[in-house]
Enzyme design. Structure first.
Site, PDB file in Angstrom:
ATOM      1  N   ASP A   1      -2.474  -5.539  -2.882  1.00 24.25           N
ATOM      2  CA  ASP A   1      -2.274  -4.314  -2.114  1.00 24.25           C
ATOM      3  C   ASP A   1      -0.896  -4.348  -1.442  1.00 24.25           C
ATOM      4  OD1 ASP A   1      -3.934  -1.852  -0.957  1.00 24.25           O
ATOM      5  OD2 ASP A   1      -2.995  -2.798   0.774  1.00 24.25           O
ATOM      6  N   ARG A   2      -0.811  -4.161  -0.111  1.00 23.49           N
ATOM      7  CA  ARG A   2       0.493  -4.179   0.552  1.00 23.49           C
ATOM      8  C   ARG A   2       1.213  -5.500   0.321  1.00 23.49           C
ATOM      9  NH1 ARG A   2       1.303   0.777   0.784  1.00 23.49           N
ATOM     10  NH2 ARG A   2       3.003   0.476   2.252  1.00 23.49           N
TER      11      ARG A   2
ATOM     12  N   HIS B   1     -11.209  -2.244  -5.704  1.00 21.57           N
ATOM     13  CA  HIS B   1      -9.854  -2.549  -5.250  1.00 21.57           C
ATOM     14  C   HIS B   1      -9.694  -3.958  -4.700  1.00 21.57           C
ATOM     15  CE1 HIS B   1      -5.971  -2.078  -3.322  1.00 21.57           C
ATOM     16  NE2 HIS B   1      -6.497  -2.294  -2.130  1.00 21.57           N
TER      17      HIS B   1
ATOM     18  N   ARG C   1       3.237  -5.420  -2.710  1.00 22.41           N
ATOM     19  CA  ARG C   1       4.509  -4.693  -2.581  1.00 22.41           C
ATOM     20  C   ARG C   1       5.558  -5.580  -1.900  1.00 22.41           C
ATOM     21  NH1 ARG C   1       2.769  -0.212  -4.659  1.00 22.41           N
ATOM     22  NH2 ARG C   1       0.588   0.332  -4.291  1.00 22.41           N
TER      23      ARG C   1
ATOM     24  N   HIS D   1      -4.826   8.161   2.637  1.00 17.93           N
ATOM     25  CA  HIS D   1      -4.262   7.415   3.769  1.00 17.93           C
ATOM     26  C   HIS D   1      -2.757   7.206   3.611  1.00 17.93           C
ATOM     27  CE1 HIS D   1      -4.881   4.312   0.764  1.00 17.93           C
ATOM     28  NE2 HIS D   1      -4.142   3.471   1.461  1.00 17.93           N
ATOM     29  N   TRP D   2      -2.257   7.186   2.374  1.00 20.20           N
ATOM     30  CA  TRP D   2      -0.813   7.056   2.171  1.00 20.20           C
ATOM     31  C   TRP D   2      -0.074   8.205   2.860  1.00 20.20           C
ATOM     32  CZ3 TRP D   2       1.928   5.124  -2.784  1.00 20.20           C
ATOM     33  CH2 TRP D   2       1.458   3.850  -3.135  1.00 20.20           C
TER      34      TRP D   2
ATOM     35  N   TYR E   1       3.437   1.899   6.225  1.00 26.32           N
ATOM     36  CA  TYR E   1       3.349   2.995   5.270  1.00 26.32           C
ATOM     37  C   TYR E   1       4.520   3.965   5.412  1.00 26.32           C
ATOM     38  CZ  TYR E   1      -1.161   1.581   3.456  1.00 26.32           C
ATOM     39  OH  TYR E   1      -2.165   0.885   2.816  1.00 26.32           O
TER      40      TYR E   1
END
Length: 301
Positions: free
Chosen positions: A110-111, A279, A114, A155-156, A217
């Site tokens: 997930d984050r 997820h 990135r 949520h993004w 975000y």
């Protein structure tokens, strides 16, 4: 934490911030180092079942990302640079330096995926091999936004709204929101989460951490996209071999072609597979994740 038997936790001062990290308690010895990066809205404890399965194979370094869990972040800035993936990746490299680790395997969910992507681009000499879990590249995901994606990943678009609107909305009833996020992309509510982990997530879901998550975000919708565009314009690609894992029942599977998208961003070989879950791969399918990481990363030195 007795729950993490065989591991130790510490908090280090790095670049003016506190970085909370869990590491293998035994010396590194001849074991290769593996850094595991968590995602939203979690902390390092999401890796507990995977870490227990891999403790004999790797020297594990499992931090709370900047601004998450017990790690701190600087106050917000207008450009959200303090939570850019470039800065968050640099903090991970500085943590490795503080722990005396030069090269390491790297895996992010997930984050954290990135952050790992940016780290592999900005610090290629440090990463032996990379794994990203249940993400496609940020730039590609935003570029492909349609109604289906906006509904699934609302949520993004909520979290990037100007402060303090999302912070106040989430803060009005934080624990139900947290549970909704933890269960919204899984396959069975929050049943996949260990009770000890859930308690940590709930304790850490403070107004400060919520604000840091929003800033994360906001950075991804702004400065991170600038950095990604610059990297692509320069022809920069991930140099190391990369493993891509995603949930067969998740949004990435339904809306994207993760293998094709990651192959376009990597100069090394790319392998991948969909696991039978939603997820939260490391908690829904920990043994499959551990087996895949072990098989892929073994011998990459």
């Amino acid at each position: 934490m007795s729950w993490f038997n065989g591991f130790e936790t510490k908090t280090l001062a790095i670049d003016g911030q506190q970085v909370h990290v869990c590491t293998s308690a035994t010396p590194q010895g001849n074991k290769p180092a593996l850094v595991l990066l968590h995602g939203f809205p979690q902390s390092h404890v999401m890796w507990h079942p995977v870490a227990q399965a891999l403790r004999d194979d790797f020297h594990l370094i499992i931090p709370d990302l900047r601004g998450y869990g017990r790690s701190t972040a600087p106050p917000p800035s207008d450009d959200h640079q303090q939570m850019s993936k470039r800065v968050m990746a640099k903090a991970v490299v500085q943590l490795a330096d503080a722990l005396g680790i030069d090269r390491f395997y790297l895996c992010g969910h997930d984050r954290g995926g990135r952050v790992a992507h940016r780290l592999a681009l900005d610090h290629p000499s440090r990463v032996t091999a990379l794994c990203v879990m249940d993400i496609a590249p940020t730039l590609d995901m935003y570029a492909a936004t349609d109604m289906a994606f906006a509904r699934a990943y609302y949520h993004w678009f909520h979290l990037i709204q100007p402060a303090p609107v999302p912070e106040q909305m989430i803060g009005g009833n934080p624990i139900p929101y947290l549970h909704a996020k933890l269960g919204g992309w899984g396959t069975g509510g929050i049943s996949h989460i260990e009770p000890e982990a859930l308690a940590v997530y709930e304790e850490a879901f403070t107004p400060t951490v919520i604000a840091n998550m929003c800033e994360d975000y906001r950075a991804s919708a702004g400065v991170d996209l600038d950095h990604d565009r610059e990297s692509r314009a320069k022809g920069e690609k991930i140099r190391c071999d990369t493993l891509v894992l995603w949930g067969a029942n998740g949004i990435v599977q339904r809306l994207f072609d993760p293998m094709t998208l990651w192959q376009a961003q990597c100069a090394g070989t790319v392998e991948g597979a969909a696991l039978a879950c939603g997820h939260f791969l490391p908690e829904e399918q920990p043994q499959a994740c551990a087996d895949a990481l072990r098989a892929f990363m073994r011998g990459k030195d």
